[in-house]
Design an enzyme around this catalytic site. Sequence first.
Site, PDB file in Angstrom:
ATOM      1  N   THR A   5      17.162  27.774  38.122  1.00  0.00           N
ATOM      2  CA  THR A   5      17.945  29.043  37.840  1.00  0.00           C
ATOM      3  C   THR A   5      17.865  29.896  37.305  1.00  0.00           C
ATOM      4  OG1 THR A   5      20.081  27.191  38.112  1.00  0.00           O
ATOM      5  CG2 THR A   5      20.327  29.327  36.906  1.00  0.00           C
TER       6      THR A   5
ATOM      7  N   LYS B 253      26.306  31.114  41.545  1.00  0.00           N
ATOM      8  CA  LYS B 253      25.437  29.949  40.853  1.00  0.00           C
ATOM      9  C   LYS B 253      25.173  30.039  38.980  1.00  0.00           C
ATOM     10  CE  LYS B 253      22.835  26.045  38.777  1.00  0.00           C
ATOM     11  NZ  LYS B 253      23.514  24.790  38.675  1.00  0.00           N
TER      12      LYS B 253
ATOM     13  N   LYS C 159      20.189  29.079  28.110  1.00  0.00           N
ATOM     14  CA  LYS C 159      19.571  29.902  29.100  1.00  0.00           C
ATOM     15  C   LYS C 159      20.290  30.172  30.324  1.00  0.00           C
ATOM     16  CE  LYS C 159      17.819  28.212  32.538  1.00  0.00           C
ATOM     17  NZ  LYS C 159      17.728  28.171  34.404  1.00  0.00           N
TER      18      LYS C 159
HETATM   19  P1  NAP Z   1      13.157  20.386  33.122  1.00  0.00           P
HETATM   20  O1  NAP Z   1      13.177  18.239  33.091  1.00  0.00           O
HETATM   21  O2  NAP Z   1      13.228  20.769  30.938  1.00  0.00           O
HETATM   22  O3  NAP Z   1      11.704  20.249  33.925  1.00  0.00           O
HETATM   23  C1  NAP Z   1      11.406  22.021  33.631  1.00  0.00           C
HETATM   24  C2  NAP Z   1       9.905  22.130  34.602  1.00  0.00           C
HETATM   25  O4  NAP Z   1       9.780  23.225  34.587  1.00  0.00           O
HETATM   26  C3  NAP Z   1       8.762  21.812  34.375  1.00  0.00           C
HETATM   27  O5  NAP Z   1       8.901  20.783  35.120  1.00  0.00           O
HETATM   28  C4  NAP Z   1       8.017  21.907  32.994  1.00  0.00           C
HETATM   29  O6  NAP Z   1       6.629  21.184  33.399  1.00  0.00           O
HETATM   30  C5  NAP Z   1       8.755  23.316  33.976  1.00  0.00           C
HETATM   31  N1  NAP Z   1       7.792  24.096  33.160  1.00  0.00           N
HETATM   32  C6  NAP Z   1       8.517  25.052  32.568  1.00  0.00           C
HETATM   33  N2  NAP Z   1       7.187  25.983  31.980  1.00  0.00           N
HETATM   34  C7  NAP Z   1       6.421  26.675  32.329  1.00  0.00           C
HETATM   35  C8  NAP Z   1       5.546  27.143  32.678  1.00  0.00           C
HETATM   36  N3  NAP Z   1       5.463  27.739  31.565  1.00  0.00           N
HETATM   37  N4  NAP Z   1       4.893  26.868  33.499  1.00  0.00           N
HETATM   38  C9  NAP Z   1       4.806  25.949  34.520  1.00  0.00           C
HETATM   39  N5  NAP Z   1       5.519  25.183  34.386  1.00  0.00           N
HETATM   40  C10 NAP Z   1       6.860  25.298  33.350  1.00  0.00           C
HETATM   41  O7  NAP Z   1      14.142  21.188  33.565  1.00  0.00           O
HETATM   42  P2  NAP Z   1      15.137  20.831  34.789  1.00  0.00           P
HETATM   43  O8  NAP Z   1      16.642  19.839  34.180  1.00  0.00           O
HETATM   44  O9  NAP Z   1      14.249  19.799  36.052  1.00  0.00           O
HETATM   45  O10 NAP Z   1      15.179  21.881  35.545  1.00  0.00           O
HETATM   46  C11 NAP Z   1      14.147  23.019  36.181  1.00  0.00           C
HETATM   47  C12 NAP Z   1      15.813  24.304  36.738  1.00  0.00           C
HETATM   48  O11 NAP Z   1      16.947  23.472  37.210  1.00  0.00           O
HETATM   49  C13 NAP Z   1      15.707  24.825  35.993  1.00  0.00           C
HETATM   50  O12 NAP Z   1      16.149  25.863  36.031  1.00  0.00           O
HETATM   51  C14 NAP Z   1      17.681  24.509  35.236  1.00  0.00           C
HETATM   52  O13 NAP Z   1      18.746  25.677  34.845  1.00  0.00           O
HETATM   53  C15 NAP Z   1      18.326  24.054  36.913  1.00  0.00           C
HETATM   54  N6  NAP Z   1      18.835  23.345  36.997  1.00  0.00           N
HETATM   55  C16 NAP Z   1      19.072  22.048  36.203  1.00  0.00           C
HETATM   56  C17 NAP Z   1      20.045  21.273  36.574  1.00  0.00           C
HETATM   57  C18 NAP Z   1      20.139  19.677  35.537  1.00  0.00           C
HETATM   58  O14 NAP Z   1      21.287  18.917  35.599  1.00  0.00           O
HETATM   59  N7  NAP Z   1      18.724  19.292  34.598  1.00  0.00           N
HETATM   60  C19 NAP Z   1      21.093  21.290  37.285  1.00  0.00           C
HETATM   61  C20 NAP Z   1      21.170  22.050  38.203  1.00  0.00           C
HETATM   62  C21 NAP Z   1      19.953  23.086  37.987  1.00  0.00           C
HETATM   63  P3  NAP Z   1       5.951  20.222  31.798  1.00  0.00           P
HETATM   64  O15 NAP Z   1       6.679  19.357  32.859  1.00  0.00           O
HETATM   65  O16 NAP Z   1       4.985  21.079  31.811  1.00  0.00           O
HETATM   66  O17 NAP Z   1       7.119  21.226  30.558  1.00  0.00           O
END
Ligand code: NAP
Length: 292
Positions: free
Chosen positions: A94, A169, A237
């Site tokens: 997102t 979104k 965010k």
């Molecule tokens: P998350 O668990 O915090 O995972 C974030 C990912 O991004 C991890 O692989 C992290 O790596 C990586 N990352 C963060 N900063 C980075 C950087 N500077 N360089 C390289 N990798 C980096 O987040 P998530 O919940 O999976 O969400 C991922 C995306 O999907 C976001 O945009 C979120 O808004 C969207 N989303 C999430 C959900 C939900 O319910 N969780 C639902 C819909 C959409 P590390 O493991 O090394 O930290």
Amino acid sequence: MRIAFLGAGGTMGLPMARNLARAGFEVRGWNRSPDKAEPLADDGGEVVETAADAVAGADVVVTMLSDVEAVAEAVADARLDRAADGAVWIQMSTVGLDGIEQLATLADEHGIAFVDAPVLGTKDPAERGALVILGSGPGEVRDRLGPIFDAVGQKTLWVGEAGAASRLKVVINAWIVAVVEGAAETVALAEAVGVDPNLFLEAIEGGPLDLPYLRMKAGMMIDRDFQPSFRLALAAKDARLAVEAAERHGASLPALAAIRRRLEEGAERHGDEDMAATYLTSAGAKAGQPGS
Ligand code: NAP
């Protein structure tokens, strides 16, 4: 088909990459913290050391990272020009309106087809392959991507050219953060005036005011269980992205702006907990007394 999955250790990325591997795709997963992506190997995926290792020769590159900065950083290291001829980049994080334009420009510079495909659904639907994919991008690649989206989602909604899905979104996210902040303040108010918040849920049960998502998040607040499905930092965010979209298009949304500030305040202390932890900002000392 070979898929490079960047962000294969995230809350969403890991189960999505695993579902792709289970569906028979050749998945090379990369994650900044490689240990988090290791379970991908249990499903036949390969965890590689660099984003460039994942992308070399890939037919499809998927990005599922926290925000536009993380995606841009990963992609800069990934050498998109070394993907297979005719490769497609599916951007599923997102990133908002400005973010998706920035990434579409990057794709253009690297000569790779770009699909903007954020998702609806959280950790549990991601594990069950039951996400809703909001797809937008060139018509000629859509059929090719069907099996990929079917492996991670229950439904794909194609909504137009790249950018259209990210606009949808931010609209959906305005609703999500409003429900969660509304739940937080309702539970906090109930506890403050000495009403059992479960009575509130019982009163609305089955009627037009009831909502499964409210029930789920209010339950977490009542139980003080903030195991992250969606981190509060990412909800803040998303609220910011919705506010920025409103400002860019001249929409006046003061309640959304207040929710953004509230989520950002909570994220300072509870950013790695679930977004239901925004409740803690409103509850204050009462938060220490479950069921009060
Ligand atoms: P998350 O668990 O915090 O995972 C974030 C990912 O991004 C991890 O692989 C992290 O790596 C990586 N990352 C963060 N900063 C980075 C950087 N500077 N360089 C390289 N990798 C980096 O987040 P998530 O919940 O999976 O969400 C991922 C995306 O999907 C976001 O945009 C979120 O808004 C969207 N989303 C999430 C959900 C939900 O319910 N969780 C639902 C819909 C959409 P590390 O493991 O090394 O930290």
